[in-house]
Design a protein around this motif. Sequence first.
Motif, PDB file in Angstrom:
ATOM      1  N   VAL A 139       0.850  -1.195   0.000  1.00 62.08           N
ATOM      2  CA  VAL A 139       0.000   0.000   0.000  1.00 62.08           C
ATOM      3  C   VAL A 139       0.884   1.243   0.000  1.00 62.08           C
ATOM      4  CG1 VAL A 139      -1.929  -1.165   1.142  1.00 62.08           C
ATOM      5  CG2 VAL A 139      -0.205   0.001   2.532  1.00 62.08           C
ATOM      6  N   LYS A 140       0.291   2.368  -0.339  1.00 63.79           N
ATOM      7  CA  LYS A 140       1.064   3.612  -0.412  1.00 63.79           C
ATOM      8  C   LYS A 140       1.440   4.146   0.966  1.00 63.79           C
ATOM      9  CE  LYS A 140       1.790   4.483  -4.693  1.00 63.79           C
ATOM     10  NZ  LYS A 140       3.157   4.363  -5.158  1.00 63.79           N
ATOM     11  N   GLU A 141       0.535   4.022   1.928  1.00 61.13           N
ATOM     12  CA  GLU A 141       0.849   4.490   3.273  1.00 61.13           C
ATOM     13  C   GLU A 141       0.020   3.726   4.291  1.00 61.13           C
ATOM     14  OE1 GLU A 141      -1.153   8.482   4.434  1.00 61.13           O
ATOM     15  OE2 GLU A 141      -0.549   8.693   2.336  1.00 61.13           O
ATOM     16  N   VAL A 142       0.494   3.778   5.513  1.00 63.58           N
ATOM     17  CA  VAL A 142      -0.203   3.139   6.628  1.00 63.58           C
ATOM     18  C   VAL A 142      -0.433   4.198   7.705  1.00 63.58           C
ATOM     19  CG1 VAL A 142       0.724   0.824   6.216  1.00 63.58           C
ATOM     20  CG2 VAL A 142       1.994   2.416   7.670  1.00 63.58           C
ATOM     21  N   PRO A 143      -1.378   3.952   8.607  1.00 65.64           N
ATOM     22  CA  PRO A 143      -1.584   4.917   9.688  1.00 65.64           C
ATOM     23  C   PRO A 143      -0.390   4.952  10.631  1.00 65.64           C
ATOM     24  CG  PRO A 143      -3.004   2.993   9.973  1.00 65.64           C
ATOM     25  CD  PRO A 143      -2.321   2.839   8.650  1.00 65.64           C
ATOM     26  N   ASP A 144      -0.155   6.082  11.222  1.00 58.32           N
ATOM     27  CA  ASP A 144       0.963   6.269  12.147  1.00 58.32           C
ATOM     28  C   ASP A 144       0.555   5.726  13.519  1.00 58.32           C
ATOM     29  OD1 ASP A 144       3.027   7.125  13.770  1.00 58.32           O
ATOM     30  OD2 ASP A 144       3.148   9.120  12.892  1.00 58.32           O
ATOM     31  N   THR A 145       0.625   4.398  13.637  1.00 58.09           N
ATOM     32  CA  THR A 145       0.258   3.738  14.887  1.00 58.09           C
ATOM     33  C   THR A 145       1.462   2.997  15.446  1.00 58.09           C
ATOM     34  OG1 THR A 145      -0.399   1.668  13.817  1.00 58.09           O
ATOM     35  CG2 THR A 145      -2.111   3.386  14.051  1.00 58.09           C
ATOM     36  N   GLU A 146       1.368   2.619  16.707  1.00 57.09           N
ATOM     37  CA  GLU A 146       2.471   1.892  17.330  1.00 57.09           C
ATOM     38  C   GLU A 146       2.727   0.558  16.634  1.00 57.09           C
ATOM     39  OE1 GLU A 146       3.863   0.126  21.650  1.00 57.09           O
ATOM     40  OE2 GLU A 146       2.261   1.614  21.587  1.00 57.09           O
ATOM     41  N   ASP A 147       1.666  -0.149  16.252  1.00 57.62           N
ATOM     42  CA  ASP A 147       1.852  -1.435  15.577  1.00 57.62           C
ATOM     43  C   ASP A 147       2.543  -1.275  14.232  1.00 57.62           C
ATOM     44  OD1 ASP A 147       0.815  -2.880  17.661  1.00 57.62           O
ATOM     45  OD2 ASP A 147      -1.113  -3.303  16.696  1.00 57.62           O
ATOM     46  N   GLU A 148       2.134  -0.275  13.456  1.00 60.56           N
ATOM     47  CA  GLU A 148       2.779  -0.060  12.153  1.00 60.56           C
ATOM     48  C   GLU A 148       4.249   0.335  12.339  1.00 60.56           C
ATOM     49  OE1 GLU A 148       1.585  -1.027   9.438  1.00 60.56           O
ATOM     50  OE2 GLU A 148      -0.570  -1.091   9.794  1.00 60.56           O
ATOM     51  N   LEU A 149       4.530   1.136  13.356  1.00 63.16           N
ATOM     52  CA  LEU A 149       5.921   1.506  13.634  1.00 63.16           C
ATOM     53  C   LEU A 149       6.744   0.286  14.051  1.00 63.16           C
ATOM     54  CD1 LEU A 149       5.423   4.880  15.499  1.00 63.16           C
ATOM     55  CD2 LEU A 149       6.713   4.548  13.372  1.00 63.16           C
ATOM     56  N   LEU A 150       6.173  -0.580  14.874  1.00 58.88           N
ATOM     57  CA  LEU A 150       6.892  -1.788  15.284  1.00 58.88           C
ATOM     58  C   LEU A 150       7.139  -2.704  14.099  1.00 58.88           C
ATOM     59  CD1 LEU A 150       5.179  -2.587  18.698  1.00 58.88           C
ATOM     60  CD2 LEU A 150       7.538  -1.840  18.322  1.00 58.88           C
ATOM     61  N   LEU A 151       6.150  -2.832  13.231  1.00 62.85           N
ATOM     62  CA  LEU A 151       6.331  -3.644  12.033  1.00 62.85           C
ATOM     63  C   LEU A 151       7.423  -3.049  11.152  1.00 62.85           C
ATOM     64  CD1 LEU A 151       5.324  -6.106  10.502  1.00 62.85           C
ATOM     65  CD2 LEU A 151       3.549  -4.669   9.476  1.00 62.85           C
ATOM     66  N   GLY A 152       7.390  -1.734  10.984  1.00 63.15           N
ATOM     67  CA  GLY A 152       8.425  -1.069  10.197  1.00 63.15           C
ATOM     68  C   GLY A 152       9.796  -1.194  10.818  1.00 63.15           C
ATOM     69  N   THR A 153       9.877  -1.175  12.142  1.00 60.92           N
ATOM     70  CA  THR A 153      11.149  -1.348  12.841  1.00 60.92           C
ATOM     71  C   THR A 153      11.715  -2.739  12.577  1.00 60.92           C
ATOM     72  OG1 THR A 153      10.479   0.205  14.553  1.00 60.92           O
ATOM     73  CG2 THR A 153      12.251  -1.302  15.124  1.00 60.92           C
ATOM     74  N   PHE A 154      10.846  -3.731  12.576  1.00 55.44           N
ATOM     75  CA  PHE A 154      11.248  -5.107  12.264  1.00 55.44           C
ATOM     76  C   PHE A 154      11.824  -5.177  10.849  1.00 55.44           C
ATOM     77  CE2 PHE A 154       9.896  -9.189  10.343  1.00 55.44           C
ATOM     78  CZ  PHE A 154      10.663 -10.063  11.103  1.00 55.44           C
ATOM     79  N   TYR A 155      11.111  -4.592   9.878  1.00 49.80           N
ATOM     80  CA  TYR A 155      11.596  -4.595   8.498  1.00 49.80           C
ATOM     81  C   TYR A 155      12.900  -3.804   8.359  1.00 49.80           C
ATOM     82  CZ  TYR A 155       7.224  -6.691   6.915  1.00 49.80           C
ATOM     83  OH  TYR A 155       6.164  -7.532   6.713  1.00 49.80           O
TER      84      TYR A 155
END
Length: 198
Positions: A139-155
């Motif tokens: 997707v083009k963007e995701v909401p700025d949430t803690e879960d999305e940030l944690l997922l992005g940190t993992f990646y």
Amino acid sequence: MGNREDLLAGAKRCLFEKGYGRTTARDIASAAGVSLAAIGYHFGSKEALLNAAMMEATRDWGEAVDSAILTDPDGTVTPEERFAVTWERVGETFVEFRGLWAAQFEAIAQIDRTPELKEALGGVQRMARLALSAMFQGVKEVPDTEDELLLGTFYQALLAGYAVQWLLDPAQAPSGRDFLRGLELAAGRVLGRPPVVV
């Protein structure tokens, strides 16, 4: 292009060819076809110019990755396929942007002596993590949430490790399928679920 743009282009070329620490102001001025004084006039210092070039080159890499991302207009791509193919395509960008990754690791090794770069790189962490989360979801963007940030940190952690392995020996760097299998094995062992047999 004006002198400022020429300097940024020359600095990026030097970063890719010579690295962060070995690039001199004279190298950049020569690559840009401008005087040494132009660096001070437009950027204040060689370091400020290199930092700006690093950030611009990182944006260029992000655009290259965006254009290589798997599109799925029919909704038929599975999350597993997306995960594996996305890693394959990220790896393909390392060929063109090898110099950027080498320069980034070199700069990070000196980060405590370059507070401006530390601030610049630290300032884009949140955005980078959200972008990675979105990229792997197609997707083009995701909401700025803690879960999305944690997922992005993992990646982001996987990406840094992948870049190191690729820089050391591209032939031994993992494939997209290797990443997927590793994730299955880790999830099985960490979460106590039997891994899928492939």
